[in-house]
Design a protein around this motif. Structure first.
Motif, PDB file in Angstrom:
ATOM      1  N   LEU A  90      21.510  42.528  18.495  1.00 22.52           N
ATOM      2  CA  LEU A  90      22.828  42.722  17.880  1.00 22.52           C
ATOM      3  C   LEU A  90      23.727  41.526  18.194  1.00 22.52           C
ATOM      4  O   LEU A  90      23.748  41.030  19.320  1.00 22.52           O
ATOM      5  CB  LEU A  90      23.486  43.997  18.406  1.00 22.52           C
ATOM      6  CG  LEU A  90      22.722  45.309  18.221  1.00 22.52           C
ATOM      7  CD1 LEU A  90      23.537  46.473  18.782  1.00 22.52           C
ATOM      8  CD2 LEU A  90      22.387  45.549  16.758  1.00 22.52           C
ATOM      9  N   MET A  91      24.494  41.125  17.190  1.00 20.50           N
ATOM     10  CA  MET A  91      25.459  40.032  17.355  1.00 20.50           C
ATOM     11  C   MET A  91      26.496  40.132  16.248  1.00 20.50           C
ATOM     12  O   MET A  91      26.292  40.829  15.255  1.00 20.50           O
ATOM     13  CB  MET A  91      24.774  38.657  17.313  1.00 20.50           C
ATOM     14  CG  MET A  91      24.204  38.247  15.980  1.00 20.50           C
ATOM     15  SD  MET A  91      22.743  39.198  15.457  1.00 20.50           S
ATOM     16  CE  MET A  91      21.581  38.770  16.750  1.00 20.50           C
ATOM     17  N   GLU A  92      27.626  39.439  16.451  1.00 20.18           N
ATOM     18  CA  GLU A  92      28.675  39.348  15.433  1.00 20.18           C
ATOM     19  C   GLU A  92      29.050  40.731  14.890  1.00 20.18           C
ATOM     20  O   GLU A  92      29.383  41.627  15.626  1.00 20.18           O
ATOM     21  CB  GLU A  92      28.247  38.388  14.316  1.00 20.18           C
ATOM     22  CG  GLU A  92      27.805  37.015  14.803  1.00 20.18           C
ATOM     23  CD  GLU A  92      28.928  36.194  15.420  1.00 20.18           C
ATOM     24  OE1 GLU A  92      30.108  36.481  15.136  1.00 20.18           O
ATOM     25  OE2 GLU A  92      28.630  35.277  16.191  1.00 20.18           O
ATOM     26  N   GLY A  93      28.967  40.925  13.569  1.00 23.52           N
ATOM     27  CA  GLY A  93      29.406  42.171  12.960  1.00 23.52           C
ATOM     28  C   GLY A  93      28.502  43.356  13.203  1.00 23.52           C
ATOM     29  O   GLY A  93      28.833  44.483  12.822  1.00 23.52           O
ATOM     30  N   LEU A  94      27.358  43.147  13.883  1.00 20.40           N
ATOM     31  CA  LEU A  94      26.444  44.242  14.154  1.00 20.40           C
ATOM     32  C   LEU A  94      26.740  44.948  15.473  1.00 20.40           C
ATOM     33  O   LEU A  94      26.132  45.974  15.775  1.00 20.40           O
ATOM     34  CB  LEU A  94      24.998  43.729  14.177  1.00 20.40           C
ATOM     35  CG  LEU A  94      24.487  43.099  12.876  1.00 20.40           C
ATOM     36  CD1 LEU A  94      23.077  42.564  13.072  1.00 20.40           C
ATOM     37  CD2 LEU A  94      24.527  44.108  11.733  1.00 20.40           C
ATOM     38  N   VAL A  95      27.671  44.385  16.254  1.00 18.54           N
ATOM     39  CA  VAL A  95      27.949  44.963  17.565  1.00 18.54           C
ATOM     40  C   VAL A  95      29.456  45.027  17.790  1.00 18.54           C
ATOM     41  O   VAL A  95      30.212  44.156  17.367  1.00 18.54           O
ATOM     42  CB  VAL A  95      27.270  44.131  18.686  1.00 18.54           C
ATOM     43  CG1 VAL A  95      27.821  42.709  18.736  1.00 18.54           C
ATOM     44  CG2 VAL A  95      27.391  44.813  20.042  1.00 18.54           C
ATOM     45  N   ALA A  96      29.882  46.091  18.445  1.00 19.38           N
ATOM     46  CA  ALA A  96      31.285  46.263  18.832  1.00 19.38           C
ATOM     47  C   ALA A  96      31.339  46.622  20.311  1.00 19.38           C
ATOM     48  O   ALA A  96      30.346  47.061  20.901  1.00 19.38           O
ATOM     49  CB  ALA A  96      31.947  47.350  17.989  1.00 19.38           C
ATOM     50  N   GLY A  97      32.501  46.413  20.905  1.00 17.53           N
ATOM     51  CA  GLY A  97      32.695  46.722  22.314  1.00 17.53           C
ATOM     52  C   GLY A  97      34.111  46.353  22.703  1.00 17.53           C
ATOM     53  O   GLY A  97      34.992  46.251  21.843  1.00 17.53           O
ATOM     54  N   ASP A  98      34.320  46.123  23.971  1.00 10.18           N
ATOM     55  CA  ASP A  98      35.646  45.743  24.458  1.00 10.18           C
ATOM     56  C   ASP A  98      35.641  44.264  24.828  1.00 10.18           C
ATOM     57  O   ASP A  98      34.701  43.768  25.452  1.00 10.18           O
ATOM     58  CB  ASP A  98      36.043  46.573  25.683  1.00 10.18           C
ATOM     59  CG  ASP A  98      36.205  48.047  25.340  1.00 10.18           C
ATOM     60  OD1 ASP A  98      36.446  48.352  24.157  1.00 10.18           O
ATOM     61  OD2 ASP A  98      36.079  48.884  26.250  1.00 10.18           O
ATOM     62  N   CYS A  99      36.711  43.579  24.442  1.00 10.53           N
ATOM     63  CA  CYS A  99      36.827  42.142  24.699  1.00 10.53           C
ATOM     64  C   CYS A  99      36.923  41.883  26.202  1.00 10.53           C
ATOM     65  O   CYS A  99      37.729  42.515  26.890  1.00 10.53           O
ATOM     66  CB  CYS A  99      38.060  41.590  23.988  1.00 10.53           C
ATOM     67  SG  CYS A  99      38.466  39.885  24.416  1.00 10.53           S
ATOM     68  N   PRO A 100      36.151  40.952  26.754  1.00 15.35           N
ATOM     69  CA  PRO A 100      36.216  40.666  28.191  1.00 15.35           C
ATOM     70  C   PRO A 100      37.489  39.924  28.600  1.00 15.35           C
ATOM     71  O   PRO A 100      37.807  39.871  29.788  1.00 15.35           O
ATOM     72  CB  PRO A 100      34.981  39.795  28.421  1.00 15.35           C
ATOM     73  CG  PRO A 100      34.738  39.136  27.110  1.00 15.35           C
ATOM     74  CD  PRO A 100      35.113  40.149  26.077  1.00 15.35           C
ATOM     75  N   LEU A 138      40.479  43.047  26.842  1.00 14.82           N
ATOM     76  CA  LEU A 138      40.044  44.444  26.983  1.00 14.82           C
ATOM     77  C   LEU A 138      40.266  45.293  25.735  1.00 14.82           C
ATOM     78  O   LEU A 138      40.028  46.500  25.750  1.00 14.82           O
ATOM     79  CB  LEU A 138      40.725  45.123  28.185  1.00 14.82           C
ATOM     80  CG  LEU A 138      40.528  44.416  29.540  1.00 14.82           C
ATOM     81  CD1 LEU A 138      41.221  45.212  30.637  1.00 14.82           C
ATOM     82  CD2 LEU A 138      39.054  44.221  29.844  1.00 14.82           C
ATOM     83  N   VAL A 139      40.724  44.693  24.646  1.00 19.77           N
ATOM     84  CA  VAL A 139      40.927  45.418  23.395  1.00 19.77           C
ATOM     85  C   VAL A 139      39.597  45.535  22.669  1.00 19.77           C
ATOM     86  O   VAL A 139      38.719  44.668  22.777  1.00 19.77           O
ATOM     87  CB  VAL A 139      41.973  44.689  22.527  1.00 19.77           C
ATOM     88  CG1 VAL A 139      42.063  45.300  21.137  1.00 19.77           C
ATOM     89  CG2 VAL A 139      43.329  44.717  23.211  1.00 19.77           C
ATOM     90  N   GLU A 140      39.421  46.608  21.897  1.00 23.22           N
ATOM     91  CA  GLU A 140      38.185  46.789  21.143  1.00 23.22           C
ATOM     92  C   GLU A 140      37.961  45.605  20.214  1.00 23.22           C
ATOM     93  O   GLU A 140      38.872  45.112  19.550  1.00 23.22           O
ATOM     94  CB  GLU A 140      38.244  48.077  20.324  1.00 23.22           C
ATOM     95  CG  GLU A 140      36.949  48.347  19.563  1.00 23.22           C
ATOM     96  CD  GLU A 140      36.965  49.684  18.834  1.00 23.22           C
ATOM     97  OE1 GLU A 140      36.090  49.902  17.977  1.00 23.22           O
ATOM     98  OE2 GLU A 140      37.855  50.512  19.131  1.00 23.22           O
ATOM     99  N   SER A 141      36.723  45.139  20.164  1.00 25.44           N
ATOM    100  CA  SER A 141      36.412  43.911  19.439  1.00 25.44           C
ATOM    101  C   SER A 141      35.030  44.003  18.822  1.00 25.44           C
ATOM    102  O   SER A 141      34.215  44.845  19.196  1.00 25.44           O
ATOM    103  CB  SER A 141      36.474  42.718  20.405  1.00 25.44           C
ATOM    104  OG  SER A 141      36.042  41.531  19.782  1.00 25.44           O
ATOM    105  N   ARG A 142      34.788  43.129  17.862  1.00 25.68           N
ATOM    106  CA  ARG A 142      33.429  42.908  17.368  1.00 25.68           C
ATOM    107  C   ARG A 142      32.833  41.722  18.126  1.00 25.68           C
ATOM    108  O   ARG A 142      33.517  40.996  18.835  1.00 25.68           O
ATOM    109  CB  ARG A 142      33.441  42.617  15.865  1.00 25.68           C
ATOM    110  CG  ARG A 142      33.910  43.771  15.024  1.00 25.68           C
ATOM    111  CD  ARG A 142      32.941  44.953  15.044  1.00 25.68           C
ATOM    112  NE  ARG A 142      33.446  46.079  14.268  1.00 25.68           N
ATOM    113  CZ  ARG A 142      33.164  46.282  12.982  1.00 25.68           C
ATOM    114  NH1 ARG A 142      32.418  45.413  12.319  1.00 25.68           N
ATOM    115  NH2 ARG A 142      33.637  47.342  12.359  1.00 25.68           N
TER     116      ARG A 142
END
Length: 539
Positions: free
Chosen positions: A134-144, A147-151
């Motif tokens: 998974l990479m780019e638009g295939l994965v989401a999580g929290d920005c390191p 800390l906001v939700e990010s792709r």
């Protein structure tokens, strides 16, 4: 000789049509700047295309029950039609075709041959059940970083990159319930640290044309170690990577950006009748173009750091960007536009329901230049009516009354004062159209300010000094010319009626002027016939 300007509006991802938030960002800004340059007799190419390789196409297609190819083709057709309907006057909207792919392959192959890339073992998010990275638009999580939700790849909120295994709590955007782990993969990367000094020097030289948020991001990025930029990925969607070290991998879609923009420029020039054999011809340093990007803040790191480093990796072959003009997010009813949540106003629907001059005026007046701003259909109708349509049409009516007894072939005298004031108005608008202080909001507001001024001037002419009618006509023509980059349809009607809407490079001469009847504005689509010719998107 005047240097040619090449304006790039980043190719949109063809995972759906453009919504109003897209339109209010780089596409309207790039169009207004291009129209301003053309009216000033300065050579320009304004271009874009579609970014088919983005993994967002894959995730969106899965949700829509389509193949990525089907979604990309359908969306590209919709995007082209929407830009035309909104009056976005790109000189060429490049297809994702053989020429596009060859330009990208040539660009990265030259860098690979010069030893610009490094083979690196990285950890990538991985779905054990399907064996997919998974990479780019295939994965989401929290920005390191924030800390906001990010792709994956880049955080839309703070603008910082989050490559490889840096996302916190990663999950699949195609199957959010899938178990995501991490697995090693060998990929090619661009070592960004090798370009630190050149990047820092570039931003010292160009700091005066950066908007504050962009300047902040660049400063923060250069205060940290610059992370390696992935050139290839082990996934199936994208242009196959032509490197023996990474069999079965594709090019990172973000690594295509500069080559894609070169091809878009070549394609647009072809539509203008300018053939060259090299797809990258117009970007060669020897031609000395002024390269300008209009883009959203969420794209600044890629376009302003990694893309720039890729250009620098070619030595002095290519031009560097002359300016990067960014915008913030445009919200709908004070929430972010969201296609997936149905919180969206499609740009095509809006310009089908509201005259596009009014749409363009309102989007400019509320443009998200330095902070998030808000779209409201109620505010669009109220503001465009009270601040534009009503005073504009009152001025048109006053002109008609005063010109009723004036022969159509008459020439009305213009005083030195009238010519001088017309020049002052042009200079004020230029200050908002030139890149150093480019502002759609201030240009739209200036239209309102001068409408009020001209209504008062018309009252004085009618009551006290009818001999000053020529000065009023020149003032109205000048305002129409200055507003033309925004109000494209009323300007087209004025030109068909004989108005000269070019913007003079020098001071106005006190030459007599012909009578000018100001075209009316309406709040109803199709109220005037014939309507303006649609903005040309040459294919």
């Amino acid at each position: 000789m005047t240097r040619r300007t090449v304006i790039i509006a980043p190719p949109p991802t063809p995972n759906g049509d453009l919504h109003t938030g897209h339109l209010a960002g780089p596409y309207l800004a790039g169009d207004v700047y291009a129209r301003y340059l053309r009216a000033s007799d300065r050579p320009v190419i304004f271009t874009s295309g579609t970014d088919d390789s983005q993994t967002y196409v894959v995730s969106s297609a899965a949700r829509a029950g389509l193949t990525p190819e089907e979604l990309a083709l359908r969306s590209a057709t919709q995007i082209r039609a929407t830009l035309e309907a909104a009056g976005i006057s790109v000189d060429g909207f490049a297809p994702f075709d053989k020429g596009y792919r060859q330009t990208v392959i040539d660009f990265v192959t030259d860098l690979h041959s010069d030893g610009a890339f490094r083979l690196k073992t990285v950890l990538l998010p991985y779905v054990e059940a399907t064996g997919e990275y998974l990479m780019e638009g295939l994965v989401a999580g929290d920005c390191p970083v924030c800390l906001v939700e990010s792709r994956g790849g880049l955080c839309e909120s703070c603008g910082h990159p989050n490559n490889f295994d840096e996302l916190l709590r990663p999950r699949s955007t195609v199957d959010p319930a899938a178990v995501v782990t991490h697995r090693e993969a060998q990929i090619l990367v661009l070592p960004m640290e090798e370009y630190r000094d050149r990047l820092a020097d570039y931003y010292v030289r160009h700091r005066d044309v950066l908007r504050p948020h962009t300047a902040q991001l660049i400063r923060e990025a250069l205060e940290r170690p610059l992370p390696d930029f992935p050139i290839t990925y082990p996934t199936a969607w994208g242009i196959p990577a032509p490197f023996t070290e990474t069999p079965g991998q594709v090019l990172n879609a973000w690594a295509e950006g500069m080559a894609a923009s070169m091809y878009c420029t070549w394609y647009a020039a072809e539509q203008l009748g300018e053939h060259t054999d090299r797809f990258d011809e117009h970007w060669l340093s020897e031609h000395g173009i002024d390269l300008v990007y209009f883009l959203g803040f969420d794209n600044v790191y890629f376009w302003g750091m990694t893309h720039l480093a890729l250009l620098m990796a070619h030595g002095d072959r290519y031009v560097e960007p002359h300016a990067i003009v960014s915008n913030e997010f445009y919200e709908l009813e004070n929430q972010k536009f969201s296609t997936s949540k149905g919180h969206v106003v499609w740009a095509a629907d809006l310009v089908a329901e509201v005259p596009r001059d009014l749409v363009r005026f309102y989007l400019a007046l509320t443009a998200p230049e330095h902070s998030r701003t808000n779209f409201s259909r109620e505010a669009l109708e109220s503001l465009s009516s009270s601040r534009l349509v009503e005073p504009w049409n009152r001025l048109a009516g006053r002109l008609d009354e005063m010109l009723a007894a004036v022969p159509a072939d008459a020439l009305l005298p213009v005083s030195e004062t009238g010519a001088e004031q017309a020049g002052i108005v042009v200079d004020r608008f230029r200050s908002h159209y030139e890149l150093e202080s480019f502002s759609l909001h201030r240009a739209a507001d200036l239209i309102v300010v001068h409408l009020d001024r001209l209504l008062k001037q018309a009252d004085r002419v009618a009551m006290d000094v009818p001999s000053d009618l020529g000065d009023l006509i020149l003032a109205v023509r000048t305002l129409t010319a200055c507003a033309a980059p925004l109000l494209v349809d009323v300007a087209a009607r004025a030109e068909r009626a004989g108005a000269d809407l070019t913007l003079p490079a020098d001071a106005f001469a006190a030459d007599p002027v012909a009578p000018l009847r100001l075209p009316l504005l309406s709040t109803a689509v199709g109220a005037f016939a014939p309507v303006a010719e649609p903005a040309v998107i040459r294919t």
